[in-house]
Design a protein around this motif. Structure first.
Motif, PDB file in Angstrom:
ATOM      1  N   ALA A 433       0.981  -1.197  -0.205  1.00 61.24           N
ATOM      2  CA  ALA A 433       0.162  -0.155  -0.081  1.00 61.24           C
ATOM      3  C   ALA A 433       0.645   1.614   0.160  1.00 61.24           C
ATOM      4  CB  ALA A 433      -1.171  -0.251   1.173  1.00 61.24           C
ATOM      5  N   GLU A 434       2.293   1.664   0.057  1.00 64.20           N
ATOM      6  CA  GLU A 434       2.743   2.388   0.036  1.00 64.20           C
ATOM      7  C   GLU A 434       3.999   2.652  -1.200  1.00 64.20           C
ATOM      8  OE1 GLU A 434       4.077   3.118   4.772  1.00 64.20           O
ATOM      9  OE2 GLU A 434       4.739   0.992   4.035  1.00 64.20           O
ATOM     10  N   ILE A 435       4.264   1.336  -2.034  1.00 64.65           N
ATOM     11  CA  ILE A 435       5.021   1.157  -2.725  1.00 64.65           C
ATOM     12  C   ILE A 435       5.024   1.416  -4.433  1.00 64.65           C
ATOM     13  CG2 ILE A 435       6.945   0.040  -1.095  1.00 64.65           C
ATOM     14  CD1 ILE A 435       7.214  -2.384  -2.542  1.00 64.65           C
ATOM     15  N   PHE A 436       4.165   1.712  -4.633  1.00 59.21           N
ATOM     16  CA  PHE A 436       3.388   1.928  -6.292  1.00 59.21           C
ATOM     17  C   PHE A 436       2.670   2.833  -6.200  1.00 59.21           C
ATOM     18  CE2 PHE A 436       3.352  -2.913  -5.336  1.00 59.21           C
ATOM     19  CZ  PHE A 436       4.340  -3.131  -5.766  1.00 59.21           C
ATOM     20  N   LEU A 504      14.243  -9.669   0.520  1.00 63.01           N
ATOM     21  CA  LEU A 504      15.419  -8.734   0.208  1.00 63.01           C
ATOM     22  C   LEU A 504      14.856  -7.548  -0.982  1.00 63.01           C
ATOM     23  CD1 LEU A 504      18.284 -11.265   1.507  1.00 63.01           C
ATOM     24  CD2 LEU A 504      17.336  -9.378   2.418  1.00 63.01           C
ATOM     25  N   LEU A 505      14.245  -8.817  -1.756  1.00 61.87           N
ATOM     26  CA  LEU A 505      13.419  -7.458  -2.873  1.00 61.87           C
ATOM     27  C   LEU A 505      12.425  -6.494  -2.760  1.00 61.87           C
ATOM     28  CD1 LEU A 505      12.556 -10.585  -5.385  1.00 61.87           C
ATOM     29  CD2 LEU A 505      14.234  -8.732  -4.936  1.00 61.87           C
ATOM     30  N   VAL A 506      11.912  -6.745  -1.248  1.00 57.75           N
ATOM     31  CA  VAL A 506      11.348  -5.476  -0.460  1.00 57.75           C
ATOM     32  C   VAL A 506      11.530  -4.467  -0.427  1.00 57.75           C
ATOM     33  CG1 VAL A 506       9.264  -5.053   0.832  1.00 57.75           C
ATOM     34  CG2 VAL A 506       9.584  -7.180  -0.138  1.00 57.75           C
ATOM     35  N   PRO A 507      11.098  -3.263  -1.155  1.00 59.50           N
ATOM     36  CA  PRO A 507      12.088  -2.095  -0.215  1.00 59.50           C
ATOM     37  C   PRO A 507      11.762  -1.454   1.285  1.00 59.50           C
ATOM     38  CG  PRO A 507      10.235  -1.232  -1.734  1.00 59.50           C
ATOM     39  CD  PRO A 507      10.409  -2.247  -1.629  1.00 59.50           C
ATOM     40  N   GLU A 508      12.119  -0.346   2.596  1.00 59.04           N
ATOM     41  CA  GLU A 508      11.934  -0.075   2.870  1.00 59.04           C
ATOM     42  C   GLU A 508      11.099   1.217   3.163  1.00 59.04           C
ATOM     43  OE1 GLU A 508      10.130   0.909   6.463  1.00 59.04           O
ATOM     44  OE2 GLU A 508      11.607  -1.443   6.889  1.00 59.04           O
ATOM     45  N   PRO A 509       9.945   1.595   2.951  1.00 56.66           N
ATOM     46  CA  PRO A 509       9.519   2.633   3.189  1.00 56.66           C
ATOM     47  C   PRO A 509       9.336   3.441   4.022  1.00 56.66           C
ATOM     48  CG  PRO A 509       7.396   1.214   3.191  1.00 56.66           C
ATOM     49  CD  PRO A 509       9.056   0.976   3.090  1.00 56.66           C
ATOM     50  N   LYS A 510       9.763   3.230   5.467  1.00 53.61           N
ATOM     51  CA  LYS A 510       9.619   4.271   6.773  1.00 53.61           C
ATOM     52  C   LYS A 510       9.727   5.719   6.232  1.00 53.61           C
ATOM     53  CE  LYS A 510      12.611   3.247   9.779  1.00 53.61           C
ATOM     54  NZ  LYS A 510      13.528   4.532  10.291  1.00 53.61           N
ATOM     55  N   GLY A 511       9.109   6.627   6.729  1.00 58.75           N
ATOM     56  CA  GLY A 511       9.297   7.666   6.757  1.00 58.75           C
ATOM     57  C   GLY A 511       9.388   8.729   5.760  1.00 58.75           C
ATOM     58  N   ARG A 512       9.089   8.001   4.223  1.00 55.69           N
ATOM     59  CA  ARG A 512       9.555   8.442   3.337  1.00 55.69           C
ATOM     60  C   ARG A 512       7.725   9.166   2.989  1.00 55.69           C
ATOM     61  NH1 ARG A 512      12.402   5.703  -1.038  1.00 55.69           N
ATOM     62  NH2 ARG A 512      12.568   3.732   0.159  1.00 55.69           N
ATOM     63  N   SER A 513       7.024  10.180   1.562  1.00 53.16           N
ATOM     64  CA  SER A 513       6.170  10.213   0.787  1.00 53.16           C
ATOM     65  C   SER A 513       5.554   9.657   0.395  1.00 53.16           C
ATOM     66  CB  SER A 513       6.296  11.467   0.780  1.00 53.16           C
ATOM     67  OG  SER A 513       6.377  11.247  -0.541  1.00 53.16           O
ATOM     68  N   LEU A 514       4.841   8.748   0.019  1.00 50.99           N
ATOM     69  CA  LEU A 514       4.110   7.593  -1.335  1.00 50.99           C
ATOM     70  C   LEU A 514       4.795   8.182  -2.430  1.00 50.99           C
ATOM     71  CD1 LEU A 514       0.274   7.107  -0.115  1.00 50.99           C
ATOM     72  CD2 LEU A 514       2.476   5.715   0.171  1.00 50.99           C
ATOM     73  N   GLU A 515       4.794   9.257  -2.271  1.00 47.59           N
ATOM     74  CA  GLU A 515       5.377   9.488  -4.076  1.00 47.59           C
ATOM     75  C   GLU A 515       7.076   9.911  -3.794  1.00 47.59           C
ATOM     76  OE1 GLU A 515       1.604  10.592  -3.368  1.00 47.59           O
ATOM     77  OE2 GLU A 515       2.712  11.826  -1.808  1.00 47.59           O
ATOM     78  N   GLU A 516       7.268  10.036  -3.064  1.00 51.60           N
ATOM     79  CA  GLU A 516       9.047   9.433  -3.022  1.00 51.60           C
ATOM     80  C   GLU A 516       9.474   8.273  -3.502  1.00 51.60           C
ATOM     81  OE1 GLU A 516      12.529   9.963  -0.105  1.00 51.60           O
ATOM     82  OE2 GLU A 516      11.010  10.966   0.659  1.00 51.60           O
ATOM     83  N   ILE A 517       8.432   7.365  -2.969  1.00 48.04           N
ATOM     84  CA  ILE A 517       8.642   6.053  -2.010  1.00 48.04           C
ATOM     85  C   ILE A 517       8.486   5.460  -3.778  1.00 48.04           C
ATOM     86  CG2 ILE A 517       8.017   3.464  -1.413  1.00 48.04           C
ATOM     87  CD1 ILE A 517       7.112   5.240   1.544  1.00 48.04           C
ATOM     88  N   SER A 518       7.195   5.743  -4.645  1.00 47.81           N
ATOM     89  CA  SER A 518       6.591   5.086  -5.631  1.00 47.81           C
ATOM     90  C   SER A 518       7.214   6.447  -6.988  1.00 47.81           C
ATOM     91  CB  SER A 518       5.522   5.660  -6.167  1.00 47.81           C
ATOM     92  OG  SER A 518       5.269   6.594  -5.622  1.00 47.81           O
ATOM     93  N   GLY A 519       8.058   6.696  -6.309  1.00 44.35           N
ATOM     94  CA  GLY A 519       8.802   7.792  -7.876  1.00 44.35           C
ATOM     95  C   GLY A 519       7.785   8.738  -8.437  1.00 44.35           C
ATOM     96  N   GLU A 520       6.512   8.991  -8.286  1.00 44.22           N
ATOM     97  CA  GLU A 520       5.789   9.760  -8.847  1.00 44.22           C
ATOM     98  C   GLU A 520       6.416  11.081  -8.570  1.00 44.22           C
ATOM     99  OE1 GLU A 520       1.654   8.507  -8.534  1.00 44.22           O
ATOM    100  OE2 GLU A 520       2.409   8.319  -6.672  1.00 44.22           O
TER     101      GLU A 520
END
Length: 536
Positions: A433-436, A504-520
């Motif tokens: 729910a955070e990385i896409f 190991l394939l899963v990134p860490e989304p802690k503390g970042r905005s959804l747009e930053e994590i997903s690359g939007e």
């Protein structure tokens, strides 16, 4: 305009907003859906023994009736098949039509099908089991929709500081759903047992299952409609998420209106700079499963889907068949020494103890710590200790079957549930729910969740057969010889090891905005100034 010079916009305000009452309200409303989901999915494991006694009694048999292998597999697994289909369908629909527009539909399905499951009609075993399976498939279909929609809505409402805890809290309501399932079963068994006295099966095979026992399992299943009904009204009042309105629907006015409801501010009091914001109406740069999507997010989707798949093989094997494991190690009395309702009572009590000691605490440890130590660390810790405790149960398995060691077995078994929930069972729900990107978020969560339910189906169908005694004469009636309980637990331990590495394939989304994590932000799918010129 440089990125750092861009004015604060709708999404930035959401990311930096303090926790407000609306966030808590959203957790409760979304969480009650998961309360219902868990109750409905796992309460079936409480009543399958009772169904076997009622509908599959064999005159002259030394043991009570049990569901035939194909019927047991269908009753346990059909809701999971429906859940898988619902996750894919509603996940896709949530991105196409909006999160809010389809959110209430899932609760309607759960309410109607919970009641219909308890009303399964017919006088023959085939008719009752057939209608039960039909309604439980559609019950699962509604449950499936709750996964991507609840996770996506909560992630898009939340600020980046406490987003993980909010999503985890929604999922943690599953623990209370499982616990309530046990409590309702205990209450029903106690009431009916007190009113309708019945001897043990060994004393009177027919009399041990009173006719009124047929009401018990029906009432337990129908109770699942109550929490769904209580929250339906409030769910329909949730606004659309501002992120969907801004990034997918491209509706600036609606995004501002939705944000004003969530942050409890008056829309007209927003400053001029905010009022001049415009969402750029630019073409989406790439589609789902395009080459660019696979390059940016392919490994992430593989990571979220594969870890959820492996986790659910182990988790649902343990959860759906706790009663069989407890019977195998002697923690439950032999079936022939109890009446039908007494057996239900002891099964529900055992599962409730595990829920109180392991399941519920594990969920809330994740809620407390996920925004501090991160999703990645919790998932690695969970898979590691699930492996340790599973092998600790399996390798000296004969030791745990001795009566004096039953309590030790239950404690060890409870720890596997604790680290499943303070671990991958919760984090596999949070991360997709955070990385896409917003336009794929619900769909990708649905795909990941559906992969998990594919694992759950393997666990539900496979473990039922695999755990049978290696000596066919000692297997349950109608089942072929399996690999035995010990070897089945070893296999589940190996599956947890594989899950550890695929994390190991899963990134860490802690503390970042959804747009930053997903690359939007990189795509430009973000708010821009009113000039309409694309920033460079």
């Amino acid at each position: 305009m440089a990125k750092d010079d861009q004015p604060v916009g709708v999404l930035t305000m959401l990311d930096s907003a303090k926790t407000q009452m609306y966030h808590i309200k959203a957790v409760i409303i979304s969480g009650m859906g998961f309360f219902t989901d868990a109750y409905d999915l796992f309460c079936i494991s409480l009543v399958t023994k009772l169904l076997g006694r009622i509908y599959y009694h064999v005159d002259g048999s030394p043991k009570p009736g049990t569901l035939p292998p194909n019927v047991a597999a269908a009753v346990n697994g059909v809701a999971l098949c429906g859940t898988l289909a619902g996750q894919l369908f509603f996940g896709w629909l949530g991105d196409k039509l909006g999160r809010k527009r389809v959110y209430g539909i899932t609760l309607w399905l759960m309410m109607i099908c919970s009641i219909a499951s308890g009303l399964s009609f017919g006088s023959s075993p085939k008719a009752v089991m057939g209608t039960l399976c039909f309604f439980r498939f559609w019950l699962g279909f509604g449950i499936g929709g709750d996964y991507p929609l609840s996770a996506t809505i909560m992630s898009e409402y939340s600020n980046k500081k406490t987003r993980g805890a909010f999503i985890a809290a929604v999922f943690a309501m599953q623990g209370f759903g499982i616990l309530t399932g046990g409590a309702v079963a205990i209450a029903m068994a106690s009431i009916f047992g007190a009113i309708y006295k019945a001897p043990a099966y060994s004393v009177d095979p027919l009399g041990s299952t009173v006719p009124q026992a047929d009401y018990v399992w029906r009432l337990i299943l129908m109770f699942g409609a109550l929490p769904a009904a209580l929250t339906y009204y409030w769910r329909t009042k949730l606004p659309e998420t501002p992120r969907y309105s801004a990034l997918v629907a491209k509706d600036e006015e609606k995004a501002l209106g939705d944000m004003s409801k969530i942050l409890n501010i008056e829309k007209q009091t927003q400053n001029k700079e905010m009022a001049e914001k415009r969402v750029i109406q630019k073409p989406k740069s790439f589609g789902l499963f395009s080459k660019q999507f696979l390059r940016r997010h392919g490994l992430h989707l593989l990571g979220t889907a594969s870890t959820w798949f492996l986790l659910d093989i182990a988790y649902y094997s343990q959860n759906l068949f706790q009663k069989d494991i407890f019977s195998a190690v002697g923690w439950l009395p032999a079936a022939q020494t109890m009446s039908a309702v007494d057996e239900l009572y002891y099964i529900a009590r055992a599962q409730s103890i595990i829920a109180v000691c392991g399941t519920v605490p594990g969920y809330w440890f994740t809620v407390a710590l996920t925004d501090y130590i991160g999703r990645f660390a919790i998932q690695m810790i969970g898979f590691f200790f699930m492996t340790v405790f599973m092998f600790a149960l399996a390798i000296p398995y004969h030791h745990w079957t001795l009566k004096q060691n039953n309590i030790g077995f239950v404690l060890m078994y409870g720890f596997t549930f604790f680290f499943a929930n303070f671990g991958p069972n919760t984090t596999t729900f949070i991360v997709p729910a955070e990385i896409f990107p917003a336009r794929f978020r619900s769909t990708c969560h649905g795909i990941s969740a559906a992969a998990g339910k594919a694992g759950a189906i393997i666990g539900a169908f496979g473990f039922l057969y695999a755990s049978q005694n290696q000596d066919e004469s000692k297997a349950d009636p109608g089942y072929p010889a399996g690999i035995g309980m010990r070897n089945s637990l070893l296999v589940l331990g190996a599956i947890n090891v594989l899950g550890l590495f695929l994390t190991l394939l899963v990134p860490e989304p802690k503390g970042r905005s959804l747009e930053e994590i997903s690359g939007e932000n990189e795509e430009g799918d973000q708010e821009q100034p009113a000039t309409g010129a694309q920033s460079v």
